[in-house]
Scaffold this motif. Structure first.
Motif, PDB file in Angstrom:
ATOM      1  N   UNK A  52      34.352  -0.614  11.782  1.00 56.03           N
ATOM      2  CA  UNK A  52      33.840   0.122  10.605  1.00 56.03           C
ATOM      3  C   UNK A  52      34.766   0.984   9.926  1.00 56.03           C
ATOM      4  N   UNK A  53      35.794   1.523  10.705  1.00 53.80           N
ATOM      5  CA  UNK A  53      36.565   2.539   9.897  1.00 53.80           C
ATOM      6  C   UNK A  53      37.667   1.745   8.905  1.00 53.80           C
ATOM      7  N   UNK A  54      37.914   0.189   9.289  1.00 55.03           N
ATOM      8  CA  UNK A  54      38.575  -0.366   8.535  1.00 55.03           C
ATOM      9  C   UNK A  54      37.736  -1.266   7.391  1.00 55.03           C
ATOM     10  N   UNK A  55      36.377  -0.719   7.328  1.00 51.34           N
ATOM     11  CA  UNK A  55      35.886  -1.339   6.076  1.00 51.34           C
ATOM     12  C   UNK A  55      34.894  -2.436   6.398  1.00 51.34           C
ATOM     13  N   UNK A  56      34.563  -2.832   7.823  1.00 47.45           N
ATOM     14  CA  UNK A  56      33.542  -3.862   8.105  1.00 47.45           C
ATOM     15  C   UNK A  56      32.263  -3.015   8.417  1.00 47.45           C
ATOM     16  N   UNK A  57      31.446  -2.878   7.350  1.00 49.85           N
ATOM     17  CA  UNK A  57      30.344  -1.902   7.458  1.00 49.85           C
ATOM     18  C   UNK A  57      29.198  -2.235   8.382  1.00 49.85           C
ATOM     19  N   UNK A  58      28.780  -3.468   8.332  1.00 48.22           N
ATOM     20  CA  UNK A  58      27.677  -3.955   9.012  1.00 48.22           C
ATOM     21  C   UNK A  58      27.800  -4.376  10.265  1.00 48.22           C
ATOM     22  N   UNK A  59      28.059  -3.522  11.207  1.00 47.43           N
ATOM     23  CA  UNK A  59      28.416  -3.940  12.693  1.00 47.43           C
ATOM     24  C   UNK A  59      27.215  -3.269  13.694  1.00 47.43           C
ATOM     25  N   UNK A  60      27.027  -3.926  14.634  1.00 41.45           N
ATOM     26  CA  UNK A  60      25.932  -3.927  15.781  1.00 41.45           C
ATOM     27  C   UNK A  60      26.589  -4.031  17.083  1.00 41.45           C
ATOM     28  N   UNK A  61      26.470  -3.255  17.943  1.00 44.87           N
ATOM     29  CA  UNK A  61      27.102  -3.358  19.380  1.00 44.87           C
ATOM     30  C   UNK A  61      25.712  -3.727  20.480  1.00 44.87           C
ATOM     31  N   UNK A  62      25.847  -4.910  21.113  1.00 51.90           N
ATOM     32  CA  UNK A  62      25.028  -5.366  22.149  1.00 51.90           C
ATOM     33  C   UNK A  62      25.655  -5.179  23.692  1.00 51.90           C
ATOM     34  N   UNK A  63      25.050  -4.515  24.440  1.00 49.41           N
ATOM     35  CA  UNK A  63      25.524  -4.377  25.735  1.00 49.41           C
ATOM     36  C   UNK A  63      24.447  -4.238  26.662  1.00 49.41           C
ATOM     37  N   UNK A  64      24.718  -4.596  28.207  1.00 51.28           N
ATOM     38  CA  UNK A  64      23.647  -4.621  29.216  1.00 51.28           C
ATOM     39  C   UNK A  64      23.605  -3.164  29.768  1.00 51.28           C
TER      40      UNK A  64
END
Length: 248
Positions: A52-64
Motif C-alpha cells: 500500500x505504501x508503494x502505491x498498491x491502493x486496493x489491498x485486503x488481508x485474509x487470515x484465519x
C-alpha cells in the motif's frame, strides 16, 4: 495456550530481509497494479502495508487468526492506512463473494495444509475469487528444504525479556514433511521470572509436478516457477519455489 502472545512473538521476530525480498518479488511480477489485491494468509499485514505504501491502493488481508488480524489492524493504524481485514480459512471462504485481480500468498502458507486435497481446495478457492485472467502469486518450500536443510536445523535468539529456540526434525514415513519445535521464554512481571511457551508446527511439501497438476485442476494456466524470489531458475537445491499462475 496463549495465541495472542504467540502472534505478538511471531510478529516481533519477523525477518525484515525476507519481507523485503517478498516485496521485491511481488512488485516485480504483479501485472495489474491498479486492480484489487488480496494477501491470502496475510498474517499481521506486513507485506500488505508495504505494498500500500508503494502505491498498491486496493489491498485486503485474509487470515484465519483473529490475533494476527488484530496486529494487522494495529500496524495499519500506526502507518495511517486503511487496510480491510477478512477472517477466513484459505480452504473454504465461498461465502465471501468479492473478486480480485491478484491474489498473493507467501511465507509457506500452503505448506501448513495437511494434504494434497486441502491444497486443491485452497487453490480452487483462489480461482473462485479471482477475476477472469486474474493472477495468483505464491511460494512454497521445496523437498530439498524439508529433506536436506531442515532436519537437525537449530536457531536460537534472545534479548533482555525474550528467548527463542527453534529446532526442526524430519518426520518418519511422511515424505517431505518436517516438524518445527518452537519454544519461547518470555519474562512475566507477575511471577518475576520467565514463562515457557511452546508450539510444534508441521510443514509438508510436494513435487513440482504435483503443484502444477493441482493448479491446473483448480483452473490455472501459464504456470511459471522460479527460485530465489524470482531471481533464478529452479534447481535440485532450490529451497523455495515461487509460482506465478493465471486463472484460465
Amino acid at each position: 495456550m496463549n495465541y495472542q502472545t504467540f502472534a505478538k512473538l511471531y510478529d516481533d521476530l519477523f525477518d525484515e530481509a525476507a519481507y523485503a525480498d517478498w516485496f521485491q518479488y511481488a512488485t516485480k511480477f504483479i501485472k495489474n497494479k491498479d486492480g484489487k489485491l488480496l494477501e491470502l494468509a496475510g498474517g499481521a499485514g506486513r507485506l500488505a502495508i508495504q505494498l500500500k505504501q508503494a502505491g498498491y491502493d486496493d489491498i485486503s488481508v485474509l487470515d484465519l487468526s483473529t490475533e494476527m488480524l488484530a496486529l494487522a489492524a494495529q500496524h495499519a493504524q500506526e502507518a495511517e492506512l486503511d487496510l480491510p481485514l477478512i477472517e477466513g480459512d484459505m480452504r473454504e471462504w465461498s461465502d465471501f463473494d468479492e473478486r480480485f485481480a491478484t491474489i498473493t500468498s507467501f511465507a509457506d502458507s500452503f505448506n501448513y495444509l495437511a494434504n494434497e486435497d486441502e491444497i486443491l481446495m485452497a487453490f480452487k478457492q483462489v480461482a473462485e475469487h479471482l477475476e477472469d485472467g486474474g493472477q495468483f502469486l505464491f511460494d512454497v518450500i521445496s523437498p530439498w528444504q524439508t529433506d536436506v536443510y531442515y532436519p537437525g536445523y537449530m536457531y536460537n535468539w534472545h534479548d533482555d525479556e525474550t528467548a527463542f529456540m527453534w529446532s526442526s526434525y524430519g518426520v518418519e514415513e511422511q515424505p517431505h514433511t518436517v516438524e518445527h519445535e518452537l519454544t519461547f521464554f518470555v519474562y512475566n512481571e507477575d511471577i518475576d521470572g520467565f514463562q515457557q511457551l511452546q508450539e510444534v508446527h508441521t510443514e509438508r511439501t510436494y513435487s513440482l509436478d504435483t503443484y502444477k497438476r493441482l493448479l491446473t485442476e483448480a483452473g490455472f494456466t501459464n504456470i511459471e516457477v522460479t527460485a530465489d524470489f524470482g531471481r533464478a531458475e529452479v534447481t535440485d537445491e532450490s529451497p523455495r519455489w515461487f509460482f506465478n499462475a493465471t486463472k484460465a
